[in-house]
Design an enzyme around this catalytic site. Structure first.
Site, mmCIF file in Angstrom:
data_model
loop_
_atom_site.group_PDB
_atom_site.id
_atom_site.type_symbol
_atom_site.label_atom_id
_atom_site.label_comp_id
_atom_site.label_asym_id
_atom_site.label_seq_id
_atom_site.Cartn_x
_atom_site.Cartn_y
_atom_site.Cartn_z
ATOM 1 N N TYR A 39 39.076 36.791 23.500
ATOM 2 C CA TYR A 39 38.284 37.508 24.500
ATOM 3 C C TYR A 39 38.152 38.982 24.104
ATOM 4 O O TYR A 39 37.056 39.555 24.152
ATOM 5 C CB TYR A 39 38.946 37.382 25.870
ATOM 6 N N GLU A 61 35.918 40.137 38.283
ATOM 7 C CA GLU A 61 36.773 41.309 38.459
ATOM 8 C C GLU A 61 37.316 41.353 39.887
ATOM 9 O O GLU A 61 38.453 41.762 40.121
ATOM 10 C CB GLU A 61 35.993 42.594 38.141
ATOM 11 N N TRP A 69 44.376 39.440 34.546
ATOM 12 C CA TRP A 69 43.123 38.990 33.955
ATOM 13 C C TRP A 69 43.333 37.688 33.197
ATOM 14 O O TRP A 69 42.433 36.844 33.137
ATOM 15 C CB TRP A 69 42.545 40.059 33.044
#
Length: 209
Positions: A39, A61, A69
Protein backbone atom coordinates in the site's frame (compact mmCIF):
# COMPACT_ATOMS: atom_id res chain seq x y z
CA UNK A 1 11.08 23.41 13.37
CA UNK A 2 10.15 24.54 9.89
CA UNK A 3 9.36 21.37 8.00
CA UNK A 4 7.87 22.84 4.84
CA UNK A 5 9.24 21.99 1.43
CA UNK A 6 12.37 23.97 0.74
CA UNK A 7 13.45 24.31 4.37
CA UNK A 8 16.96 23.32 5.34
CA UNK A 9 17.20 19.73 6.48
CA UNK A 10 20.11 17.36 6.91
CA UNK A 11 21.01 15.55 3.72
CA UNK A 12 20.52 12.21 5.40
CA UNK A 13 17.97 9.47 5.93
CA UNK A 14 15.44 9.94 8.69
CA UNK A 15 16.32 7.95 11.82
CA UNK A 16 12.67 6.89 11.99
CA UNK A 17 12.85 4.91 8.75
CA UNK A 18 13.28 1.15 8.87
CA UNK A 19 15.30 -0.68 6.25
CA UNK A 20 13.17 -3.60 5.10
CA UNK A 21 14.29 -6.94 3.72
CA UNK A 22 14.12 -5.60 0.16
CA UNK A 23 16.59 -2.87 1.05
CA UNK A 24 14.04 -0.05 0.91
CA UNK A 25 13.48 2.33 3.82
CA UNK A 26 9.94 2.78 5.10
CA UNK A 27 8.30 4.29 8.19
CA UNK A 28 7.39 1.82 10.95
CA UNK A 29 3.70 1.62 10.02
CA UNK A 30 4.54 0.73 6.42
CA UNK A 31 7.19 -1.81 7.39
CA UNK A 32 4.86 -3.86 9.57
CA UNK A 33 3.76 -6.39 6.95
CA UNK A 34 3.58 -7.05 3.21
CA UNK A 35 0.07 -5.60 2.87
CA UNK A 36 1.13 -2.25 4.31
CA UNK A 37 4.39 -2.24 2.37
CA UNK A 38 2.52 -2.68 -0.91
CA UNK A 39 0.00 0.00 0.00
CA UNK A 40 2.81 2.41 0.93
CA UNK A 41 4.80 1.63 -2.21
CA UNK A 42 1.98 1.85 -4.73
CA UNK A 43 -0.94 3.88 -3.36
CA UNK A 44 -0.43 6.09 -0.33
CA UNK A 45 0.26 9.66 -1.34
CA UNK A 46 -0.42 9.17 -5.03
CA UNK A 47 -2.81 11.72 -6.57
CA UNK A 48 -6.51 10.85 -6.56
CA UNK A 49 -8.64 13.44 -8.33
CA UNK A 50 -11.82 11.62 -9.33
CA UNK A 51 -15.09 11.79 -7.41
CA UNK A 52 -15.41 8.09 -6.60
CA UNK A 53 -11.80 7.81 -5.52
CA UNK A 54 -11.94 10.80 -3.18
CA UNK A 55 -15.30 9.71 -1.79
CA UNK A 56 -13.95 6.22 -1.05
CA UNK A 57 -10.88 7.60 0.71
CA UNK A 58 -13.05 10.01 2.69
CA UNK A 59 -15.20 7.14 3.91
CA UNK A 60 -12.30 4.85 4.73
CA UNK A 61 -10.49 7.57 6.65
CA UNK A 62 -13.69 8.09 8.64
CA UNK A 63 -13.91 4.38 9.42
CA UNK A 64 -10.26 4.48 10.50
CA UNK A 65 -10.97 7.17 13.11
CA UNK A 66 -9.87 5.79 16.47
CA UNK A 67 -8.62 2.58 14.90
CA UNK A 68 -5.58 1.45 12.90
CA UNK A 69 -5.23 1.92 9.16
CA UNK A 70 -4.01 -1.68 8.95
CA UNK A 71 -7.42 -2.85 10.15
CA UNK A 72 -9.27 -0.73 7.60
CA UNK A 73 -6.97 -1.75 4.77
CA UNK A 74 -7.40 -5.44 5.61
CA UNK A 75 -11.15 -4.96 5.24
CA UNK A 76 -11.08 -2.68 2.20
CA UNK A 77 -12.29 -5.30 -0.28
CA UNK A 78 -15.17 -6.15 2.04
CA UNK A 79 -15.98 -2.46 2.39
CA UNK A 80 -16.02 -2.05 -1.37
CA UNK A 81 -18.40 -4.95 -1.75
CA UNK A 82 -20.67 -3.78 1.06
CA UNK A 83 -20.76 -0.17 -0.13
CA UNK A 84 -21.39 -0.78 -3.84
CA UNK A 85 -17.77 -0.05 -4.81
CA UNK A 86 -18.24 3.34 -3.12
CA UNK A 87 -20.46 4.59 -5.90
CA UNK A 88 -21.90 7.73 -4.25
CA UNK A 89 -25.11 7.55 -6.26
CA UNK A 90 -25.82 4.05 -4.96
CA UNK A 91 -24.72 4.67 -1.38
CA UNK A 92 -26.80 7.85 -1.21
CA UNK A 93 -29.88 5.66 -1.70
CA UNK A 94 -29.05 3.29 1.17
CA UNK A 95 -31.99 2.98 3.54
CA UNK A 96 -32.53 1.71 7.08
CA UNK A 97 -32.53 -1.87 5.83
CA UNK A 98 -29.12 -1.33 4.28
CA UNK A 99 -27.81 0.09 7.53
CA UNK A 100 -29.04 -2.97 9.41
CA UNK A 101 -27.50 -5.21 6.76
CA UNK A 102 -24.16 -3.47 7.18
CA UNK A 103 -24.35 -3.70 10.96
CA UNK A 104 -24.69 -7.47 10.62
CA UNK A 105 -21.70 -7.77 8.28
CA UNK A 106 -18.71 -9.09 10.28
CA UNK A 107 -16.32 -8.37 7.42
CA UNK A 108 -16.48 -4.60 7.88
CA UNK A 109 -16.25 -2.23 10.84
CA UNK A 110 -19.75 -2.27 12.30
CA UNK A 111 -20.16 1.22 13.67
CA UNK A 112 -23.57 2.78 13.11
CA UNK A 113 -22.36 6.37 13.25
CA UNK A 114 -19.62 5.72 10.69
CA UNK A 115 -21.97 3.81 8.41
CA UNK A 116 -24.48 6.65 8.56
CA UNK A 117 -21.63 9.07 7.88
CA UNK A 118 -20.73 7.19 4.69
CA UNK A 119 -24.33 7.58 3.51
CA UNK A 120 -24.44 11.25 4.49
CA UNK A 121 -21.14 11.83 2.70
CA UNK A 122 -22.53 10.17 -0.44
CA UNK A 123 -25.51 12.52 -0.41
CA UNK A 124 -23.21 15.47 0.15
CA UNK A 125 -21.02 14.30 -2.72
CA UNK A 126 -23.97 14.37 -5.09
CA UNK A 127 -24.99 17.84 -3.96
CA UNK A 128 -21.45 19.12 -4.49
CA UNK A 129 -21.66 18.35 -8.21
CA UNK A 130 -23.49 21.65 -8.61
CA UNK A 131 -20.36 23.52 -7.49
CA UNK A 132 -17.69 21.52 -9.28
CA UNK A 133 -17.70 18.32 -7.32
CA UNK A 134 -16.17 16.73 -4.23
CA UNK A 135 -12.71 16.24 -5.73
CA UNK A 136 -12.46 19.83 -6.92
CA UNK A 137 -13.56 21.13 -3.53
CA UNK A 138 -11.08 18.98 -1.63
CA UNK A 139 -8.15 19.82 -3.92
CA UNK A 140 -8.95 23.54 -3.67
CA UNK A 141 -7.47 23.33 -0.17
CA UNK A 142 -4.09 22.11 -1.39
CA UNK A 143 -1.44 24.16 0.46
CA UNK A 144 1.24 26.23 -1.23
CA UNK A 145 3.95 24.01 0.25
CA UNK A 146 4.22 20.53 1.67
CA UNK A 147 5.84 19.33 4.90
CA UNK A 148 9.35 17.95 4.65
CA UNK A 149 9.45 15.78 7.79
CA UNK A 150 12.80 14.45 8.92
CA UNK A 151 11.30 12.59 11.90
CA UNK A 152 7.85 11.25 12.71
CA UNK A 153 7.40 14.09 15.20
CA UNK A 154 7.76 16.56 12.33
CA UNK A 155 4.58 15.27 10.67
CA UNK A 156 1.63 17.47 11.68
CA UNK A 157 -1.65 15.92 12.78
CA UNK A 158 -3.61 18.79 11.26
CA UNK A 159 -2.92 22.05 9.45
CA UNK A 160 -4.68 25.30 8.74
CA UNK A 161 -5.73 23.85 5.39
CA UNK A 162 -7.15 20.67 6.94
CA UNK A 163 -9.09 22.76 9.46
CA UNK A 164 -10.55 24.82 6.63
CA UNK A 165 -11.29 21.70 4.56
CA UNK A 166 -13.03 20.10 7.52
CA UNK A 167 -15.25 23.14 7.95
CA UNK A 168 -16.07 23.23 4.23
CA UNK A 169 -17.03 19.56 4.16
CA UNK A 170 -19.13 19.82 7.30
CA UNK A 171 -20.91 22.86 5.87
CA UNK A 172 -21.97 20.69 2.94
CA UNK A 173 -23.32 17.91 5.13
CA UNK A 174 -20.34 15.58 5.51
CA UNK A 175 -19.81 13.65 8.74
CA UNK A 176 -16.72 12.28 10.50
CA UNK A 177 -14.53 14.82 8.74
CA UNK A 178 -12.66 16.54 11.56
CA UNK A 179 -9.35 18.35 10.89
CA UNK A 180 -7.24 15.28 11.71
CA UNK A 181 -9.28 13.06 9.38
CA UNK A 182 -9.16 15.77 6.73
CA UNK A 183 -5.38 15.91 6.96
CA UNK A 184 -5.12 12.12 6.71
CA UNK A 185 -7.23 12.38 3.55
CA UNK A 186 -4.89 15.04 2.19
CA UNK A 187 -1.92 12.76 2.81
CA UNK A 188 -3.60 9.72 1.27
CA UNK A 189 -4.59 11.44 -1.99
CA UNK A 190 -1.33 13.28 -2.57
CA UNK A 191 -2.32 16.82 -1.60
CA UNK A 192 0.64 16.89 0.76
CA UNK A 193 3.77 14.74 0.82
CA UNK A 194 4.59 13.59 4.34
CA UNK A 195 6.97 10.82 3.34
CA UNK A 196 9.98 11.06 5.60
CA UNK A 197 13.21 12.46 4.18
CA UNK A 198 15.14 9.51 2.81
CA UNK A 199 12.10 7.40 1.94
CA UNK A 200 12.15 5.97 -1.57
CA UNK A 201 8.60 7.29 -1.95
CA UNK A 202 9.29 10.94 -1.19
CA UNK A 203 8.49 13.11 -4.22
CA UNK A 204 7.12 10.18 -6.20
CA UNK A 205 3.61 11.60 -6.60
CA UNK A 206 4.64 14.24 -9.09
CA UNK A 207 2.55 16.81 -7.24
CA UNK A 208 5.51 18.27 -5.40
CA UNK A 209 8.33 18.09 -7.93
Amino acid sequence: MDVTEGSTQPDAISPDLIECADGLARPPWAAANRMLQEYYDTEWGMPIRDEQGVYERLCLEAFQSGLSWALVLSKRDAFRHAFARFDPEKVANFCDQDIERLLENPKIIRNRAKIEAAIANAKATLSMREEGGLAALVWSFQPDSTPRPFTLEDIPKQTAESVALSKALKKRGCKFVGPVTAFALMEAIGMVDTHLVGSHRRGSSGVWA
